[in-house]
Design an enzyme around this catalytic site. Structure first.
Site, mmCIF file in Angstrom:
data_model
loop_
_atom_site.group_PDB
_atom_site.id
_atom_site.type_symbol
_atom_site.label_atom_id
_atom_site.label_comp_id
_atom_site.label_asym_id
_atom_site.label_seq_id
_atom_site.Cartn_x
_atom_site.Cartn_y
_atom_site.Cartn_z
ATOM 1 N N SER A 146 20.762 114.119 8.853
ATOM 2 C CA SER A 146 20.499 114.669 7.521
ATOM 3 C C SER A 146 19.295 115.590 7.552
ATOM 4 O O SER A 146 18.353 115.381 8.330
ATOM 5 C CB SER A 146 20.217 113.500 6.574
ATOM 6 O OG SER A 146 19.690 113.955 5.365
ATOM 7 N N TYR A 170 15.398 105.378 4.356
ATOM 8 C CA TYR A 170 16.693 106.000 4.676
ATOM 9 C C TYR A 170 16.500 107.098 5.731
ATOM 10 O O TYR A 170 17.181 107.138 6.754
ATOM 11 C CB TYR A 170 17.337 106.596 3.411
ATOM 12 C CG TYR A 170 18.460 107.547 3.733
ATOM 13 C CD1 TYR A 170 19.671 107.067 4.216
ATOM 14 C CD2 TYR A 170 18.295 108.930 3.602
ATOM 15 C CE1 TYR A 170 20.706 107.953 4.555
ATOM 16 C CE2 TYR A 170 19.311 109.805 3.929
ATOM 17 C CZ TYR A 170 20.519 109.311 4.399
ATOM 18 O OH TYR A 170 21.524 110.182 4.740
ATOM 19 N N LYS A 174 17.728 107.656 9.922
ATOM 20 C CA LYS A 174 18.362 108.827 10.553
ATOM 21 C C LYS A 174 17.545 109.273 11.773
ATOM 22 O O LYS A 174 18.096 109.564 12.842
ATOM 23 C CB LYS A 174 18.497 109.978 9.548
ATOM 24 C CG LYS A 174 19.463 109.696 8.408
ATOM 25 C CD LYS A 174 20.888 109.535 8.909
ATOM 26 C CE LYS A 174 21.861 109.185 7.814
ATOM 27 N NZ LYS A 174 23.177 108.760 8.282
HETATM 28 P P1 NAD Z 1 29.520 107.709 1.407
HETATM 29 O O1 NAD Z 1 28.730 106.556 0.906
HETATM 30 O O2 NAD Z 1 30.483 108.344 0.483
HETATM 31 O O3 NAD Z 1 30.281 107.326 2.752
HETATM 32 C C1 NAD Z 1 29.783 106.368 3.659
HETATM 33 C C2 NAD Z 1 30.912 105.389 3.934
HETATM 34 O O4 NAD Z 1 30.477 104.410 4.867
HETATM 35 C C3 NAD Z 1 31.349 104.648 2.670
HETATM 36 O O5 NAD Z 1 32.755 104.743 2.558
HETATM 37 C C4 NAD Z 1 30.902 103.214 2.915
HETATM 38 O O6 NAD Z 1 31.781 102.296 2.287
HETATM 39 C C5 NAD Z 1 30.932 103.144 4.435
HETATM 40 N N1 NAD Z 1 30.033 102.154 5.021
HETATM 41 C C6 NAD Z 1 28.710 101.969 4.794
HETATM 42 N N2 NAD Z 1 28.235 100.984 5.571
HETATM 43 C C7 NAD Z 1 29.263 100.535 6.323
HETATM 44 C C8 NAD Z 1 29.414 99.520 7.323
HETATM 45 N N3 NAD Z 1 28.370 98.768 7.703
HETATM 46 N N4 NAD Z 1 30.630 99.333 7.884
HETATM 47 C C9 NAD Z 1 31.688 100.078 7.502
HETATM 48 N N5 NAD Z 1 31.617 101.046 6.566
HETATM 49 C C10 NAD Z 1 30.419 101.269 5.988
HETATM 50 O O7 NAD Z 1 28.465 108.783 1.929
HETATM 51 P P2 NAD Z 1 28.711 110.269 2.409
HETATM 52 O O8 NAD Z 1 28.037 111.152 1.443
HETATM 53 O O9 NAD Z 1 30.127 110.491 2.748
HETATM 54 O O10 NAD Z 1 27.824 110.260 3.725
HETATM 55 C C11 NAD Z 1 28.373 110.018 5.002
HETATM 56 C C12 NAD Z 1 27.262 110.035 6.015
HETATM 57 O O11 NAD Z 1 26.567 111.277 5.948
HETATM 58 C C13 NAD Z 1 26.204 108.946 5.787
HETATM 59 O O12 NAD Z 1 25.791 108.466 7.031
HETATM 60 C C14 NAD Z 1 25.077 109.693 5.106
HETATM 61 O O13 NAD Z 1 23.834 109.101 5.364
HETATM 62 C C15 NAD Z 1 25.181 111.054 5.769
HETATM 63 N N6 NAD Z 1 24.645 112.147 4.945
HETATM 64 C C16 NAD Z 1 25.081 112.308 3.661
HETATM 65 C C17 NAD Z 1 24.557 113.327 2.888
HETATM 66 C C18 NAD Z 1 24.950 113.492 1.440
HETATM 67 O O14 NAD Z 1 24.189 114.077 0.677
HETATM 68 N N7 NAD Z 1 26.125 113.044 1.026
HETATM 69 C C19 NAD Z 1 23.621 114.213 3.438
HETATM 70 C C20 NAD Z 1 23.213 114.021 4.759
HETATM 71 C C21 NAD Z 1 23.737 112.982 5.513
HETATM 72 C C1 WQD Z 2 18.934 118.050 -5.309
HETATM 73 C C2 WQD Z 2 17.964 118.739 -6.260
HETATM 74 C C3 WQD Z 2 16.319 117.257 -7.164
HETATM 75 C C4 WQD Z 2 19.069 114.786 -9.476
HETATM 76 C C5 WQD Z 2 19.277 113.927 -1.019
HETATM 77 C C6 WQD Z 2 18.706 113.081 0.083
HETATM 78 C C7 WQD Z 2 18.996 113.714 1.399
HETATM 79 C C8 WQD Z 2 20.491 114.039 1.552
HETATM 80 C C9 WQD Z 2 21.001 114.819 0.401
HETATM 81 C C10 WQD Z 2 21.500 112.165 2.597
HETATM 82 C C11 WQD Z 2 16.520 118.297 -6.066
HETATM 83 C C12 WQD Z 2 17.224 117.792 -8.262
HETATM 84 C C13 WQD Z 2 18.531 115.752 -8.653
HETATM 85 C C14 WQD Z 2 18.791 114.856 -10.878
HETATM 86 C C15 WQD Z 2 17.494 116.831 -10.498
HETATM 87 N N1 WQD Z 2 21.265 112.844 1.589
HETATM 88 N N2 WQD Z 2 17.759 116.757 -9.156
HETATM 89 N N3 WQD Z 2 18.028 115.887 -11.322
HETATM 90 O O1 WQD Z 2 17.091 115.088 -2.928
HETATM 91 O O2 WQD Z 2 17.848 117.282 -1.927
HETATM 92 O O3 WQD Z 2 18.641 115.185 -0.980
HETATM 93 O O4 WQD Z 2 20.673 114.111 -0.810
HETATM 94 O O5 WQD Z 2 21.084 112.335 3.708
HETATM 95 O O6 WQD Z 2 18.577 112.798 2.331
HETATM 96 O O7 WQD Z 2 17.311 112.970 -0.099
HETATM 97 O O8 WQD Z 2 19.504 115.870 -3.165
HETATM 98 O O9 WQD Z 2 21.143 115.939 -4.962
HETATM 99 O O10 WQD Z 2 19.292 114.237 -5.085
HETATM 100 O O11 WQD Z 2 18.743 116.640 -5.408
HETATM 101 O O12 WQD Z 2 16.800 117.730 -10.956
HETATM 102 O O13 WQD Z 2 19.224 114.014 -11.674
HETATM 103 O O14 WQD Z 2 18.320 118.360 -7.596
HETATM 104 O O15 WQD Z 2 15.003 117.133 -7.611
HETATM 105 O O16 WQD Z 2 15.712 119.413 -6.307
HETATM 106 P P1 WQD Z 2 18.138 115.877 -2.284
HETATM 107 P P2 WQD Z 2 19.738 115.591 -4.666
#
Ligand code: NAD
Ligand code: WQD
Length: 366
Positions: A146, A170, A174
């Protein structure tokens, strides 16, 4: 023969979109997911959207059963990647060419409140997976890292060489998993690992059949916005309008989830085409920064809905501006995001309008 990929967390937001793209590209896919933050309906819809390729998708909830759970109206079989015995059985029944590892918890605020749950799920889950992979001679891994690992960056855009500084448990999971991956590759050069640092994934599949449907209160901007648009919430709180940005609100690199899914296919292809792959890291973003207010304007235009905003204070731990340098992925993976914020908001709204309650039915009135 089709290459076979194990996708952990494949019922989730990014996982479901990636599984669909994998199937359409001719891969055979096995999904394991504990449905902690997802629904089995997502997997069913992916199979439908994949048409004739849907037959190449297996969801492990029957063959390997850890326990049976009921959540609301939804029942399903629960598979947890921390269950080593169960994972062993999956690997014993299929030979995988690679694993894409999405499974993990991702709510930043919750990770501050309940750090041990995050360390246990994300770190122990990953170590268990890596152990079972090694035992079965499957040493190609794509990992969901991430942009959170860049913390509040001093210099922009973030390159893969930018200093790393996670600001919450979190983010630290990562960073730690990235380090574990570098260590296992260092110890055993057979490991080929792609650490993909996603920026801010938004949008949904253009069909409107799959999208983001987090359980409980969403943490991210766009799931909250879509809930306002469909009338599930009255307003959106804007976290800070006094940043040193064009309009005072936070700037992020939003990336369409289908582009992100395609980035995984590009990373996988690289495994099979380039024998020199080691443990590599790539940013997956668009390289463009968009403010919260710009995103709101784009969403209002795409949906025709007014999003009432309430200016709120800064959210602790939020960076001011974050966007990616995408040169490395473009050059080495031949991958570049195709969609802009108009398409992201169009597809986010299409999904929300067709599924105002996500994959679930609304709770009946008391
Ligand atoms: P999500 O929560 O929609 O998907 C994660 C999935 O993993 C879910 O379906 C959950 O049920 C499953 N899961 C969690 N723990 C588990 C376990 N112990 N065993 C089996 N299944 C398990 O999240 P997402 O947005 O699809 O994110 C996927 C990956 O990408 C995550 O690792 C997240 O940290 C990473 N990521 C997400 C974002 C984002 O903003 N969505 C950004 C950067 C990184
Ligand atoms: C985006 C922008 C907020 C909600 C997070 C995790 C990061 C990654 C992606 C997993 C920011 C603003 C948000 C609201 C707002 N996930 N905001 N009102 O914080 O960039 O990243 O998700 O890895 O690790 O930290 O994403 O969507 O929460 O926020 O104004 O109700 O929207 O301040 O500027 P963020 P976000």
């Amino acid at each position: 023969m089709a290459r076979r990929v194990l996708v952990t967390g494949g019922a989730g937001y990014i996982g479901s979109h990636t599984v669909l793209q994998l199937l359409l590209e001719g891969f055979s896919v096995v999904v394991v997911d504990n449905l902690d933050n997802s629904s089995v309906v997502a997997v069913q819809r992916v199979a439908q959207l994949a048409g004739e390729f849907g037959k190449n998708l297996a969801f492990h909830r029957v063959i390997v059963v850890s326990c049976f759970v009921t959540r609301g109206a939804e029942t399903g079989f629960w598979f947890d990647i921390r269950d080593k015995e169960a994972l062993e059985k999956v690997f014993a029944t299929s030979k995988f060419d690679a694993v894409i590892h999405f499974a993990g918890l991702k709510a930043v605020g919750e990770s501050v409140q309940k750090p041990l749950i995050y360390y246990k799920n994300n770190i122990i889950g990953t170590i268990t997976l890596l152990e079972v992979m090694a035992a079965h001679g499957c040493k190609k891994l794509v990992f969901s890292s991430s942009a959170t690992v860049y913390g509040w960056p001093k210099d922009l855009p973030c390159t893969e060489e930018s200093p790393l500084c996670a600001m919450n448990p979190y983010g630290r999971t990562k960073l730690m998993i990235e380090e574990i991956c570098r260590d296992i590759h260092h110890a055993d050069g057979d490991w080929k690992i792609m650490l993909l640092r996603y920026f801010n994934p938004v949008g949904a599949h253009p069909s409107g059949q799959i999208g983001e449907d987090p359980c409980g209160i969403p943490n991210n901007l766009m799931p909250l916005v879509q809930q306002v648009a469909v009338g599930r919430r009255p307003t959106l709180a804007v976290f800070g309008n006094d940043y040193s940005t064009k309009d005072g609100t936070g700037v992020r690199d939003y990336i369409h989830v289908v582009d992100l899914a395609d980035g995984h296919i590009a990373a996988l292809q690289k495994f099979f085409e380039d024998p020199n792959i080691g443990c590599e890291v790539y940013n997956l973003g668009t390289g463009k920064g968009t403010s919260v207010l710009e995103m709101m304007a784009a969403f209002e235009k795409a949906s025709g809905k007014k999003i009432p905003l309430v200016m709120a204070g800064r959210r602790p731990g939020d960076a001011e501006i974050l966007y990616a340098c995408t040169v490395k992925a473009e050059k080495e993976l031949s991958w570049k995001a195709k969609y802009g914020i108009e398409e992201m908001c169009r597809d986010q709204w299409n999904w929300a309008a067709k599924n105002p309650w996500g994959y679930r039915s609304p709770d009946p009135p008391n």
